[in-house]
Design a protein around this motif. Structure first.
Motif, PDB file in Angstrom:
ATOM      1  N   MET A   1      37.620  27.264  65.545  1.00  0.00           N
ATOM      2  CA  MET A   1      38.729  28.026  64.994  1.00  0.00           C
ATOM      3  C   MET A   1      39.503  27.136  64.036  1.00  0.00           C
ATOM      4  N   SER A   2      39.832  27.669  62.922  1.00  0.00           N
ATOM      5  CA  SER A   2      40.547  26.904  61.901  1.00  0.00           C
ATOM      6  C   SER A   2      42.052  27.012  62.114  1.00  0.00           C
ATOM      7  N   ALA A   3      42.770  26.119  61.451  1.00  0.00           N
ATOM      8  CA  ALA A   3      44.231  26.118  61.576  1.00  0.00           C
ATOM      9  C   ALA A   3      44.850  27.296  60.847  1.00  0.00           C
ATOM     10  N   PHE A   4      44.234  27.726  59.756  1.00  0.00           N
ATOM     11  CA  PHE A   4      44.736  28.871  58.994  1.00  0.00           C
ATOM     12  C   PHE A   4      43.705  29.979  59.035  1.00  0.00           C
ATOM     13  N   LEU A  21      44.838  42.352  49.586  1.00  0.00           N
ATOM     14  CA  LEU A  21      43.995  41.160  49.538  1.00  0.00           C
ATOM     15  C   LEU A  21      42.737  41.420  50.352  1.00  0.00           C
ATOM     16  N   LYS A  22      41.579  41.191  49.758  1.00  0.00           N
ATOM     17  CA  LYS A  22      40.304  41.453  50.427  1.00  0.00           C
ATOM     18  C   LYS A  22      40.041  40.398  51.497  1.00  0.00           C
ATOM     19  N   GLU A  23      39.206  40.781  52.475  1.00  0.00           N
ATOM     20  CA  GLU A  23      38.902  39.899  53.605  1.00  0.00           C
ATOM     21  C   GLU A  23      38.224  38.607  53.158  1.00  0.00           C
ATOM     22  N   ASP A  24      37.253  38.701  52.251  1.00  0.00           N
ATOM     23  CA  ASP A  24      36.525  37.500  51.827  1.00  0.00           C
ATOM     24  C   ASP A  24      37.424  36.567  51.002  1.00  0.00           C
ATOM     25  N   ALA A  28      38.397  32.744  52.043  1.00  0.00           N
ATOM     26  CA  ALA A  28      38.197  31.623  51.116  1.00  0.00           C
ATOM     27  C   ALA A  28      39.502  30.860  50.891  1.00  0.00           C
ATOM     28  N   LEU A  29      40.609  31.596  50.753  1.00  0.00           N
ATOM     29  CA  LEU A  29      41.911  30.942  50.587  1.00  0.00           C
ATOM     30  C   LEU A  29      42.299  30.145  51.834  1.00  0.00           C
ATOM     31  N   ALA A  30      42.002  30.682  53.012  1.00  0.00           N
ATOM     32  CA  ALA A  30      42.319  29.974  54.255  1.00  0.00           C
ATOM     33  C   ALA A  30      41.547  28.664  54.334  1.00  0.00           C
ATOM     34  N   TYR A  35      41.595  22.720  53.679  1.00  0.00           N
ATOM     35  CA  TYR A  35      41.025  21.536  53.038  1.00  0.00           C
ATOM     36  C   TYR A  35      42.106  20.716  52.340  1.00  0.00           C
ATOM     37  N   ARG A  36      42.987  21.385  51.610  1.00  0.00           N
ATOM     38  CA  ARG A  36      44.050  20.682  50.874  1.00  0.00           C
ATOM     39  C   ARG A  36      45.037  20.011  51.827  1.00  0.00           C
ATOM     40  N   ILE A  37      45.391  20.672  52.908  1.00  0.00           N
ATOM     41  CA  ILE A  37      46.286  20.069  53.890  1.00  0.00           C
ATOM     42  C   ILE A  37      45.617  18.856  54.531  1.00  0.00           C
TER      43      ILE A  37
END
Length: 140
Positions: A1-4, A21-24, A28-30, A35-37
């Motif tokens: 499970m990811s943090a976001f 906002l679409k699911e995919d 991808a944004l999550a 990754y950036r955090i």
């Protein structure tokens, strides 16, 4: 499970006025946000290690953001560690910092602080030439 999760991204998008906002795209944004955090935290850990500390501070995060050319955090200081509280709702966990509740009546009933003294100026002339000043005020 990811943090976001994608649900978190969709909730943030809805708060910004983006309702469809679409699911995919949300997934991808999550992944990109996570990754950036991760990059910022790794950079902040470098600042912590170079400072020979074992506790990550807000200043480390701000320095890491500055290195990445991202605007630093404003309004946060690392004077004392934060005490996080946990809230569980609908199988989701939320950690938050409990703010101190301020009663305006008690603040308004306190006496006003003293008025600062007037500003004063002192005139002083410097020494011309290369001789050393004879009194302490001249060395300023």
């Amino acid at each position: 499970m990811s943090a976001f999760s994608k649900d978190t991204v969709k909730t943030i998008a809805e708060s910004l006025g983006i309702g469809n906002l679409k699911e995919d795209v949300a997934a991808a944004l999550a992944q990109d946000v996570e990754y950036r955090i991760h990059e910022i935290v790794q950079e902040a850990l470098k600042f912590m290690r170079h400072s020979k500390r074992s506790k990550l501070t807000v200043d480390d995060i701000s320095n890491a953001l500055r290195v990445r050319n991202v605007e630093p955090l404003y309004g946060f200081s690392s004077g004392e560690p934060y005490r996080f509280k946990r809230a569980v709702s609908n199988m989701h966990e939320l950690y938050y910092v409990e703010d101190e509740e301020i009663d305006f009546d008690t603040i308004l009933s306190k006496p006003l602080p003293k008025v600062p003294l007037d500003v004063t100026f002192t005139g002083w002339w410097g020494v011309s030439g290369r001789r050393k000043p004879a009194i302490a005020e001249e060395s300023l």
